[in-house]
Design an enzyme around this catalytic site. Structure first.
Site, PDB file in Angstrom:
ATOM      1  N   GLU A 196      10.446   3.269 -13.005  1.00 55.88           N
ATOM      2  CA  GLU A 196      10.333   4.660 -13.457  1.00 55.88           C
ATOM      3  C   GLU A 196      11.720   5.191 -13.775  1.00 55.88           C
ATOM      4  O   GLU A 196      12.689   4.830 -13.113  1.00 55.88           O
ATOM      5  CB  GLU A 196       9.695   5.519 -12.353  1.00 55.88           C
ATOM      6  CG  GLU A 196       8.274   5.090 -12.037  1.00 55.88           C
ATOM      7  CD  GLU A 196       7.637   5.901 -10.901  1.00 55.88           C
ATOM      8  OE1 GLU A 196       8.291   6.814 -10.354  1.00 55.88           O
ATOM      9  OE2 GLU A 196       6.467   5.608 -10.573  1.00 55.88           O
ATOM     10  N   HIS A 206       4.713  10.420 -12.654  1.00 54.00           N
ATOM     11  CA  HIS A 206       4.792  10.486 -11.180  1.00 54.00           C
ATOM     12  C   HIS A 206       4.788  11.945 -10.677  1.00 54.00           C
ATOM     13  O   HIS A 206       5.682  12.375  -9.956  1.00 54.00           O
ATOM     14  CB  HIS A 206       6.039   9.757 -10.664  1.00 54.00           C
ATOM     15  CG  HIS A 206       5.900   9.331  -9.227  1.00 54.00           C
ATOM     16  ND1 HIS A 206       6.469   8.189  -8.736  1.00 54.00           N
ATOM     17  CD2 HIS A 206       5.252   9.900  -8.181  1.00 54.00           C
ATOM     18  CE1 HIS A 206       6.186   8.068  -7.443  1.00 54.00           C
ATOM     19  NE2 HIS A 206       5.444   9.113  -7.086  1.00 54.00           N
TER      20      HIS A 206
HETATM   21  P1  NAI Z   1      -1.934   7.218   4.148  1.00 59.85           P
HETATM   22  O1  NAI Z   1      -0.992   6.393   4.929  1.00 59.85           O
HETATM   23  O2  NAI Z   1      -2.484   8.453   4.748  1.00 59.85           O
HETATM   24  O3  NAI Z   1      -3.184   6.298   3.684  1.00 59.85           O
HETATM   25  C1  NAI Z   1      -3.042   5.012   3.180  1.00 59.85           C
HETATM   26  C2  NAI Z   1      -4.283   4.218   3.558  1.00 59.85           C
HETATM   27  O4  NAI Z   1      -4.227   2.952   2.919  1.00 59.85           O
HETATM   28  C3  NAI Z   1      -4.397   3.960   5.053  1.00 59.85           C
HETATM   29  O5  NAI Z   1      -5.666   4.358   5.515  1.00 59.85           O
HETATM   30  C4  NAI Z   1      -4.179   2.454   5.177  1.00 59.85           C
HETATM   31  O6  NAI Z   1      -4.878   1.876   6.245  1.00 59.85           O
HETATM   32  C5  NAI Z   1      -4.713   1.982   3.849  1.00 59.85           C
HETATM   33  N1  NAI Z   1      -4.252   0.650   3.451  1.00 59.85           N
HETATM   34  C6  NAI Z   1      -3.036   0.084   3.670  1.00 59.85           C
HETATM   35  N2  NAI Z   1      -3.009  -1.158   3.134  1.00 59.85           N
HETATM   36  C7  NAI Z   1      -4.217  -1.375   2.576  1.00 59.85           C
HETATM   37  C8  NAI Z   1      -4.795  -2.455   1.868  1.00 59.85           C
HETATM   38  N3  NAI Z   1      -4.116  -3.580   1.645  1.00 59.85           N
HETATM   39  N4  NAI Z   1      -6.071  -2.331   1.453  1.00 59.85           N
HETATM   40  C9  NAI Z   1      -6.785  -1.200   1.682  1.00 59.85           C
HETATM   41  N5  NAI Z   1      -6.275  -0.147   2.343  1.00 59.85           N
HETATM   42  C10 NAI Z   1      -5.024  -0.223   2.782  1.00 59.85           C
HETATM   43  O7  NAI Z   1      -1.195   7.523   2.774  1.00 59.85           O
HETATM   44  P2  NAI Z   1      -1.478   8.717   1.758  1.00 59.85           P
HETATM   45  O8  NAI Z   1      -0.698   9.904   2.139  1.00 59.85           O
HETATM   46  O9  NAI Z   1      -2.935   8.847   1.566  1.00 59.85           O
HETATM   47  O10 NAI Z   1      -0.785   8.123   0.435  1.00 59.85           O
HETATM   48  C11 NAI Z   1      -1.361   7.050  -0.286  1.00 59.85           C
HETATM   49  C12 NAI Z   1      -0.439   6.608  -1.400  1.00 59.85           C
HETATM   50  O11 NAI Z   1      -0.186   7.688  -2.296  1.00 59.85           O
HETATM   51  C13 NAI Z   1       0.935   6.123  -0.955  1.00 59.85           C
HETATM   52  O12 NAI Z   1       1.284   4.976  -1.722  1.00 59.85           O
HETATM   53  C14 NAI Z   1       1.865   7.230  -1.359  1.00 59.85           C
HETATM   54  O13 NAI Z   1       3.147   6.735  -1.596  1.00 59.85           O
HETATM   55  C15 NAI Z   1       1.199   7.703  -2.634  1.00 59.85           C
HETATM   56  N6  NAI Z   1       1.569   9.048  -3.040  1.00 59.85           N
HETATM   57  C16 NAI Z   1       1.755   9.276  -4.389  1.00 59.85           C
HETATM   58  C17 NAI Z   1       2.120  10.532  -4.841  1.00 59.85           C
HETATM   59  C18 NAI Z   1       2.290  10.788  -6.292  1.00 59.85           C
HETATM   60  O14 NAI Z   1       3.025  11.705  -6.653  1.00 59.85           O
HETATM   61  N7  NAI Z   1       1.632  10.064  -7.157  1.00 59.85           N
HETATM   62  C19 NAI Z   1       2.356  11.650  -3.890  1.00 59.85           C
HETATM   63  C20 NAI Z   1       2.028  11.324  -2.518  1.00 59.85           C
HETATM   64  C21 NAI Z   1       1.677  10.054  -2.122  1.00 59.85           C
END
Ligand code: NAI
Length: 401
Positions: free
Chosen positions: A261, A284
């Site tokens: 990015e 993003h």
């Molecule tokens: P979180 O930690 O609350 O949830 C992530 C979930 O993914 C957890 O339940 C975990 O067990 C699960 N997980 C981990 N590895 C896995 C796999 N191999 N297969 C299936 N499930 C798996 O995280 P949150 O806050 O929900 O964020 C999720 C994603 O969103 C992160 O990558 C974060 O960086 C991204 N994000 C993107 C933003 C954007 O601006 N586009 C802003 C905020 C977050």
């Protein structure tokens, strides 16, 4: 007690300054990101530093002043801070990992409709004088199945919102997660791919999630299904997605995050996904809303308050976690020390020399440091704290109240 001064750089939302001033802290705001030399100089006058994602907080800065007690990253990531150095120097680093959850979830909901109705392409065409009035390939999202991969903070919010719009929700997570509403868990990733009309990815960036959506996973998706990725750019193999889109196996994709990015708005963005029909690209911005910035400002300001006034480190990304209530009538001393055998005995030796009556003592450690919270009855907390701070293995010691 000394007056605590906090420096906030990089145009942190003004609500942070407001809240911290209400707590009696002195706060200075700067609307740019100082470089290492300038920040080293600036930090000398402050006890806590707030940054966003651009300001690098190096060991040099952290070590430049022993009265730097805490760093707040008013954002999600903390890669811009040398976390191990901060830990070794006794400086907890706080962030706000979940303040933008709702913002991401809302964008994903919008994208379901955008993809199903090809709104991106029709908008672009209308702006350039085209008129594509046709129902072909346009669908409602009602009654369709949404597959959520990663049912954490964002995934579970998307689940609730999607059901309220009439979608059926299935999800897959490597951790057992309680289904919300009528959502149903899938026992494998492949099962989810085969069931879903839309697949949305909400997993973290880990070695396990790297390239987890490649050619074979895309092939397992239903013919004509859609993919949304607002998680991390490493999760999807872009070349494979491009192929699946060009072959029309996948009917559209909304992508907010990319393997590479631009580092600023001035840099050019290029992706193999550009120019493909019904591919909705965003820079993003999933979590980038004014509400999220406000929530981040509040959350990190609250972490500063709790650490600076109570000694709580819960939520710090690089520190032993301690969260204790305020004890009325006591003084609280906090001490960060090298985690070595005999260090507690030394500290308690000083306490007994002072004849201080300890009301409570709580220790939490990691493999480098120990974080000790002591509630003492006697009014000599400041001289006791001073003597503890002079022990050779003490890193930082302070009376919080
Ligand atoms: P979180 O930690 O609350 O949830 C992530 C979930 O993914 C957890 O339940 C975990 O067990 C699960 N997980 C981990 N590895 C896995 C796999 N191999 N297969 C299936 N499930 C798996 O995280 P949150 O806050 O929900 O964020 C999720 C994603 O969103 C992160 O990558 C974060 O960086 C991204 N994000 C993107 C933003 C954007 O601006 N586009 C802003 C905020 C977050």
């Amino acid at each position: 007690m000394e007056k605590i001064k906090i420096l906030l750089v990089e145009s942190i939302h003004p609500v942070a300054k407001e809240k911290l001033e209400e707590e009696g802290f002195e706060v200075e705001l700067k609307n740019y990101s100082p470089d290492e030399d300038e920040l080293t100089e600036l930090v000398k006058n402050f006890h806590a530093l707030g940054i966003r994602s651009k300001t690098l907080v190096t060991k040099k800065i952290l070590a430049s002043h022993s009265h730097l007690y805490a760093v707040g990253a008013f954002c999600i990531g903390t890669n811009q801070v040398e976390l191990v150095a901060a830990n070794q120097l006794g400086v907890p680093v706080f962030n706000a990992p979940y303040s933008n959850t709702r913002s991401v979830a809302e964008m994903v909901i919008a994208e379901l409709v955008i993809l199903a109705r090809q709104l991106g392409d029709r908008n672009t065409l209308a702006h350039s004088g085209g008129w594509m009035k046709s129902a072909d390939g346009s669908r409602e999202i009602r009654g369709k199945t949404l597959g959520i991969v990663g049912y954490g903070h964002i995934g579970s919010q998307v689940s609730v919102l999607a059901e309220s719009m009439g979608l059926k929700v299935v999800y897959y997570d490597i951790v057992k997660r309680l289904p919300l509403g009528n959502a149903q868990v899938c026992s494998t990733f492949s099962e989810l791919l085969g069931l879903s009309d839309f697949v949305t990815l909400h997993v973290p960036e880990t070695p396990q999630t790297k390239d987890m959506m490649g050619a074979s996973e895309l092939r397992k998706m239903k013919q004509g299904a859609y993919l949304i990725n607002a998680s991390r750019g490493t999760v999807v193999v872009i070349e494979d997605l491009v192929k699946a889109l060009k072959e029309k196996h996948i009917a559209g994709a909304a992508v907010d995050v990319f393997p590479e990015e631009p580092s600023s708005n001035k840099e050019k963005f290029s992706s193999l996904l550009q120019g493909i029909p019904n591919v909705f690209l965003t820079p993003h911005i999933g979590g980038s809303t004014e509400e999220a910035q406000y929530a981040i400002g509040l959350e990190v300001a609250e972490s500063f308050r709790r650490f600076l006034k109570v000694g709580s480190t819960s939520g710090a990304v690089n520190f032993p976690q301690v969260d204790l209530p305020v004890i009325a009538g006591a003084h609280r001393i906090i001490n960060v020390h090298k985690n070595e055998p005999g260090v507690l005995g030394e500290i308690n030796g000083v306490v007994s020399k002072f004849g201080a009556n300890i009301q409570g003592q709580f220790l939490s450690t990691d493999n480098r440091i120990g974080y000790l919270v002591m509630d003492v009855e006697k009014a000599e907390a400041s001289s006791l704290s001073k003597e503890i701070s002079q022990l050779s293995r003490s890193i930082k010691t302070r009376v919080v109240y």
